[in-house]
Design a protein around this motif. Structure first.
Motif, PDB file in Angstrom:
ATOM      1  N   ASP A  65      56.452  44.415  55.548  1.00  0.00           N
ATOM      2  CA  ASP A  65      56.282  42.989  55.277  1.00  0.00           C
ATOM      3  C   ASP A  65      57.210  42.534  54.150  1.00  0.00           C
ATOM      4  N   ILE A  83      52.674  40.857  61.907  1.00  0.00           N
ATOM      5  CA  ILE A  83      53.895  41.580  62.271  1.00  0.00           C
ATOM      6  C   ILE A  83      53.686  42.209  63.646  1.00  0.00           C
ATOM      7  N   ARG A  96      49.114  41.034  58.760  1.00  0.00           N
ATOM      8  CA  ARG A  96      50.326  40.390  58.223  1.00  0.00           C
ATOM      9  C   ARG A  96      51.155  39.714  59.318  1.00  0.00           C
TER      10      ARG A  96
END
Length: 390
Positions: A376, A28, A26
């Motif tokens: 997220d 991150i 994701r």
């Protein structure tokens, strides 16, 4: 201070690796801190040589990367470690090794977690700041050895299963295994196979299954068959295969394996041949240990036996509550989530736990997905709220 990071993960075992991979997918950013000098140190340094996964590899895979198709269904220890190494390489997981976390405190002023670390090699202190904190140090951080009266007078060898590799050096020796979980039962089998005069201390009830039974049950559960029906079926199969074990000193619980795993976190014993050796008299089953006098061990049935070695297969304990300074009581006194499954993985103020729910590798994969999805979602929601209007 060594910089701010959106997510700080503490622990680079399977739970930490899985969480890091899910965050990477994701996009991150994160920092992962690890006390030891390698990933998956428990698997590398604290497991015995003959260990294999007791479950089908399909139930042991981490998110976004299944084990290779040509790997054994029940992967041996070395093959699983290679899988973890390949997993870390694929997702470019590079922990800060040698980072012994001393404290993690939530700072109310700016809503950040402050993590203080001492470097193992030189004692240097470092400080990291993160918006989110993931406790992924595992349920098995430190060997657990029970307190036993008279143990200080035992002149033989005292060893924990964490330091046991194989039974080669125990041929002809009288060895007592304390603990009748999977490690204790399998180590007893290994000791006996190497010629040790082996006894095992069985204190409580033990649900004995074969790996085929458990994997069949997991497939049934996957297709939404009620747990009670699956458990009843497995108990029937176990009774047919193993018979009445009470005459050999093993009492079975009335509840089934999946109910016990779901409610109290207790795993069934996956038999690797130990029961056959017990029935043949090659492994002696003894009741709970009472006290030790010299090199003689007294049991609750009044018997006393001499041993050269006492091996403790008495599990491990979590140490997360020693460094987590958490006024919200996210973890209990055992260092495990205070909230029950399925609400165990998330606390307040951006704290999460991965791999602390006693649900094995499948539970680790689930925790990692939930954590990354939640972070997220929060970040996306915040970005949409700050986006300038047209």
């Amino acid at each position: 201070m060594d910089g701010a990071h959106p997510v700080i993960i503490i622990g680079a075992g399977p739970a930490g690796l899985a969480t890091a991979a899910c965050l990477s997918v994701r996009s991150i950013p994160y920092l992962i801190l690890e006390r030891e000098d390698c990933i998956a140190s428990l698997w590398r340094h604290r497991t015995y040589s003959r260990l294999k996964l007791h479950l089908d590899k399909r139930f042991c895979q981490l998110p976004h990367m299944p084990p290779p198709a040509d790997s054994p269904t029940y992967m041996p220890r070395d093959r699983f470690i290679r899988y973890l190494d390949d997993y870390a390489a694929k997702f470019d997981v590079v922990p800060e090794f040698g980072s012994d976390v001393e404290s993690a405190v939530f700072r109310e002023g700016d809503g950040k977690w402050v993590v203080k670390v001492r470097r193992v090699e030189n004692g240097e202190e470092r400080e990291y700041v993160g918006r989110y904190l993931v406790a992924a140090t595992g349920e098995n951080a430190e060997p657990n050895v029970p307190k036993i009266e008279g143990i200080e007078g035992f002149t033989g060898e005292l060893i924990h299963s964490a330091d046991y590799k194989n039974g080669t050096k125990y041929e002809g020796k009288r060895v007592l295994v304390v603990g009748s979980g999977n490690s204790g039962m399998e180590i007893a089998y290994d000791l006996s196979s190497h010629g040790a005069v082996t006894s095992i201390c069985v204190r409580g009830e033990v649900q004995v299954m074969s790996k085929e039974m458990i994997n069949f049950g997991m497939h049934l559960l996957k297709y939404n068959m009620p747990l009670t029906i699956v458990d009843s079926f497995l108990i029937l199969l176990s009774n047919i295969k193993y018979g009445d074990l009470s005459k050999f000193g093993i009492k079975k619980p009335k509840d089934g394996p999946f109910f016990l795993k779901a409610t109290v976190g207790r795993s069934p014993v996956i038999d690797v041949g130990t029961i056959h050796k017990i029935k043949k008299g090659e492994i002696q089953v003894l009741p709970a240990l009472s006290f030790i006098e010299g090199d003689w061990v007294k049991f609750t049935n009044g018997e006393s036996h001499y041993f050269d070695t006492i091996l403790f297969a008495t599990g491990y304990k979590s140490l997360a509550n020693k460094w987590l300074k958490d006024e919200k009581n996210f973890l209990n006194e055992k260092g495990l989530p205070a909230r029950k499954f399925p609400d165990h993985w998330k606390g307040e103020n951006g704290i999460y736990s991965a791999g602390l729910s006693r649900r094995g590798l499948e539970g680790i994969a689930s925790d990692a997905r939930l954590i990354s999805n939640d972070i997220d979602s929060t970040l996306k929601s915040e970005r949409s709220m700050t986006k300038p209007s047209c």
